[in-house]
Motif scaffolding. Structure first.
Motif, PDB file in Angstrom:
ATOM      1  N   ALA A 154       0.776  -0.937  -0.067  1.00 12.55           N
ATOM      2  CA  ALA A 154      -0.056   0.058   0.186  1.00 12.55           C
ATOM      3  C   ALA A 154       0.887   1.117   0.166  1.00 12.55           C
ATOM      4  O   ALA A 154       0.425   2.147  -0.748  1.00 12.55           O
ATOM      5  CB  ALA A 154      -0.980  -0.024   1.108  1.00 12.55           C
ATOM      6  N   LYS A 155       1.872   1.023   0.764  1.00 13.63           N
ATOM      7  CA  LYS A 155       3.081   2.575   0.889  1.00 13.63           C
ATOM      8  C   LYS A 155       3.631   2.497  -0.612  1.00 13.63           C
ATOM      9  O   LYS A 155       3.730   3.690  -1.085  1.00 13.63           O
ATOM     10  CB  LYS A 155       3.751   2.116   1.867  1.00 13.63           C
ATOM     11  CG  LYS A 155       4.783   3.608   2.215  1.00 13.63           C
ATOM     12  CD  LYS A 155       5.403   3.478   3.463  1.00 13.63           C
ATOM     13  CE  LYS A 155       6.197   4.577   3.640  1.00 13.63           C
ATOM     14  NZ  LYS A 155       6.954   4.695   4.995  1.00 13.63           N
ATOM     15  N   ALA A 156       4.018   1.571  -1.037  1.00 15.14           N
ATOM     16  CA  ALA A 156       4.543   1.590  -2.418  1.00 15.14           C
ATOM     17  C   ALA A 156       3.943   2.150  -3.566  1.00 15.14           C
ATOM     18  O   ALA A 156       4.279   2.746  -4.388  1.00 15.14           O
ATOM     19  CB  ALA A 156       5.306   0.277  -2.748  1.00 15.14           C
ATOM     20  N   LEU A 157       2.604   1.661  -3.439  1.00 12.02           N
ATOM     21  CA  LEU A 157       1.526   2.265  -4.389  1.00 12.02           C
ATOM     22  C   LEU A 157       0.743   3.307  -4.143  1.00 12.02           C
ATOM     23  O   LEU A 157      -0.181   3.633  -4.651  1.00 12.02           O
ATOM     24  CB  LEU A 157       0.601   0.943  -4.802  1.00 12.02           C
ATOM     25  CG  LEU A 157       1.210  -0.280  -5.231  1.00 12.02           C
ATOM     26  CD1 LEU A 157       0.235  -1.666  -5.335  1.00 12.02           C
ATOM     27  CD2 LEU A 157       2.007  -0.304  -6.578  1.00 12.02           C
ATOM     28  N   ALA A 158       1.307   4.098  -3.055  1.00 11.40           N
ATOM     29  CA  ALA A 158       0.552   5.383  -2.884  1.00 11.40           C
ATOM     30  C   ALA A 158       0.449   6.414  -4.256  1.00 11.40           C
ATOM     31  O   ALA A 158       1.392   6.375  -4.810  1.00 11.40           O
ATOM     32  CB  ALA A 158       1.264   6.036  -1.689  1.00 11.40           C
ATOM     33  N   LYS A 159      -0.681   6.891  -4.317  1.00 11.54           N
ATOM     34  CA  LYS A 159      -0.914   7.747  -5.603  1.00 11.54           C
ATOM     35  C   LYS A 159       0.087   8.999  -5.495  1.00 11.54           C
ATOM     36  O   LYS A 159       0.680   9.345  -6.795  1.00 11.54           O
ATOM     37  CB  LYS A 159      -2.150   8.185  -5.700  1.00 11.54           C
ATOM     38  CG  LYS A 159      -3.350   7.278  -5.518  1.00 11.54           C
ATOM     39  CD  LYS A 159      -3.336   6.234  -6.758  1.00 11.54           C
ATOM     40  CE  LYS A 159      -4.373   5.278  -6.778  1.00 11.54           C
ATOM     41  NZ  LYS A 159      -4.256   4.304  -7.888  1.00 11.54           N
ATOM     42  N   THR A 160       0.335   9.500  -4.584  1.00  9.23           N
ATOM     43  CA  THR A 160       1.459  10.590  -4.467  1.00  9.23           C
ATOM     44  C   THR A 160       2.771  10.184  -4.031  1.00  9.23           C
ATOM     45  O   THR A 160       3.057   9.632  -3.181  1.00  9.23           O
ATOM     46  CB  THR A 160       0.754  11.604  -3.646  1.00  9.23           C
ATOM     47  OG1 THR A 160       0.616  11.248  -2.110  1.00  9.23           O
ATOM     48  CG2 THR A 160      -0.693  12.239  -4.015  1.00  9.23           C
ATOM     49  N   PRO A 161       3.692  10.783  -4.795  1.00  3.25           N
ATOM     50  CA  PRO A 161       5.204  10.444  -4.109  1.00  3.25           C
ATOM     51  C   PRO A 161       5.533  10.828  -2.800  1.00  3.25           C
ATOM     52  O   PRO A 161       6.044   9.860  -2.166  1.00  3.25           O
ATOM     53  CB  PRO A 161       6.182  11.310  -5.214  1.00  3.25           C
ATOM     54  CG  PRO A 161       4.935  11.700  -6.404  1.00  3.25           C
ATOM     55  CD  PRO A 161       3.793  11.850  -5.707  1.00  3.25           C
TER      56      PRO A 161
END
Length: 495
Positions: free
Chosen positions: A144-151
């Protein structure tokens, strides 16, 4: 793989095309990352920052800002939007590969490229443990953290992700990594949720005005909500009520000023009622416009692979055109940021250039003809190169709705119930879009307070609140006047 990518990042290299085809395990057991053909090399002094323009980066591939490069299924949101990317873009792409390795399918798999791009930009992937129940719970947090929408919400360095994967591997070998709950438990949980939604006592949990707003489902509704009167609570309960009465979650649209606000309200509605509320379409006006233009480019009259210019790119383009027109500093001509603000005001307030200059920039009225010429060149360049600014997203959506009866009807039938938060901070263009999107129905509820309008500098107008009954003649008006935030002495002074 993560450690190898960290080595590349340490030398300032962004891969930009991570995918299974470019990752191999050699016969001697070494993991290798291949095909750096799209890689971008960041100068040593700039590695901690965004990979920027030609002055700040050296490109191994000659690409321009706004160009989409890479394989769609594994691209980060900022890559899809044609924005400048940094090392965190590789973190997202690596997260997609990780998800596919563990779950056996891509997190944003769709039938075509357009739907895949929409999913990457606006949808959350299904939990990996929902696909494979034996995966550890901590893995879900990592993905979930790796695929977060915002950098800024992702791992800031690939080394951080590598460290967590190492810790997970160690815990799994020692038997300390807890697996996700078995699927039967999830089924039982979902089976009991709808009953929980039916037990909501709206009349008991809301005051009289809030209750009336929540129970008014059909027709136009203007909710005038002063500070601290529970407008967010009213919207949350209204969403829960719509889903509870059988409205398809996908046919409801919640428009807010930030994606985080929309996500927060949908999460609260899901906690209040059931998980179906998470399927309500929620986002900003700009994200909704972007989604529509990507999904229906032919009906909207835009190129399928259009790129979106951010504020910096827009200013740079204006500056380029200004220099080509030899509008140099030896004359009293506005700077690029001011020009950008003038052009933005024209679009958002739906007013001609002359009116914008007379009302807000009288010091530049002598440059009226030149600014008009520059504006025309700006528009022509964008259209010929399939470029859109943030303002253009709204403008082209409105033009598409006005020019295509088919698109207007499709969106109106898709979104049978529309809710708009902070309506006092919408501009005239956004109000027109709301009206067009309700062509086959008038089921729109807007919430706001004309006394709290703070975005007039961006073209917002509190008059949208006052003019709502003109757009929707049958509108009901409900006022939330009971304050839950302030003590009575404060209210006495305010009143």
């Amino acid at each position: 793989m993560a450690e190898g990518l960290a080595k590349a990042h340490a030398h300032g290299i962004i891969h930009r095309d991570l995918k299974p085809e470019n990752l191999i395990i050699s016969r001697d057991g070494y993991a290798k990352i291949l095909d750096f053909g799209l890689a971008k090399l960041v100068e040593r002094r700039e590695r901690a920052l965004v990979a920027d323009s030609a002055e700040k980066t050296r490109l191994l591939v000659k690409t321009q800002p706004g160009t989409i490069m890479g394989t769609v299924n594994y691209m980060s949101p900022e890559q899809l939007l044609g924005r400048r990317v940094d090392l965190r873009s590789d973190v997202f792409s690596f997260g997609v590969v990780l998800y596919e390795m563990f779950a056996g399918r891509r997190p944003f798999a769709s039938e075509n490229r357009i739907d895949t791009m929409h999913a990457i930009l606006h949808e959350e992937p299904p939990p990996a443990h929902a696909i494979k129940s034996d995966l550890p719970l901590v893995l879900e947090r990592i993905l979930a953290k790796a695929l977060a929408k915002t950098p800024k919400e992702r791992y800031q360095k690939i080394k951080e992700l590598a460290a967590e994967l190492k810790a997970l591997k160690r815990d799994m070998e020692l038997g300390r990594a807890a697996p996700a709950p078995a699927k039967p438990r999830l089924v039982l949980r979902h089976a009991t949720t709808p009953a929980r939604a039916r037990r909501i006592d709206y009349e008991q949990e809301l005051n009289e005005s809030q209750y009336k707003a929540v129970m008014t489902a059909d027709g136009p509704l203007l909710i005038v909500a002063g500070a601290g009167t529970g407008k967010t609570r009213t919207l949350v309960y209204r969403m829960a009520r719509l889903v509870e009465t059988g409205v398809r979650p996908e046919s409801a649209l919640l428009l807010t000023f930030t994606r985080r606000a929309a996500a927060s309200m949908l999460a609260r509605a899901a906690a209040l009622a059931d998980e179906r509320c998470q399927r309500v379409s929620g986002g900003t006006f700009h994200s909704t416009a972007h989604s529509v233009l990507r999904k229906f480019p032919e009906l909207a009259g835009v190129g399928r692979n259009f790129t979106v210019l951010d504020g910096s790119d827009t200013e740079d383009l204006i500056d380029l055109l200004r220099r080509q027109m030899r509008l140099t500093k030896d004359r009293r001509f506005p700077r690029k940021r001011t020009i950008c603000a003038i052009f933005s005001m024209i679009v958002n307030k739906v007013i001609p250039l002359e009116e914008a200059l007379d009302q807000f920039y009288p010091q530049f009225t002598d440059e009226r003809a030149t600014l008009a010429e520059l504006f025309n060149a700006f528009e022509e360049f964008k259209r010929s190169h399939h470029m859109l600014t943030y303002d253009d997203l709204l403008l082209r959506l409105r033009e598409a709705l006005e020019g295509s009866a088919e698109l207007c009807q499709r969106l109106s039938e898709q979104y049978r119930y529309i809710m708009v938060d902070e309506y006092q901070d919408t501009n005239k263009l956004q109000a027109q879009i709301v009206r067009l999107m309700t062509a086959t129905h008038d089921n729109v509820a807007v919430v706001g307070d004309e006394c709290q309008s703070i975005y007039s500098f961006r073209g917002a107008s509190f008059k949208n609140m006052l003019e709502f009954p003109e757009l929707f003649p049958n509108a009901q008006i409900i006022k939330l006047e009971e304050n839950f935030r302030s003590a009575q002495p404060i209210l006495d002074v305010a009143n």
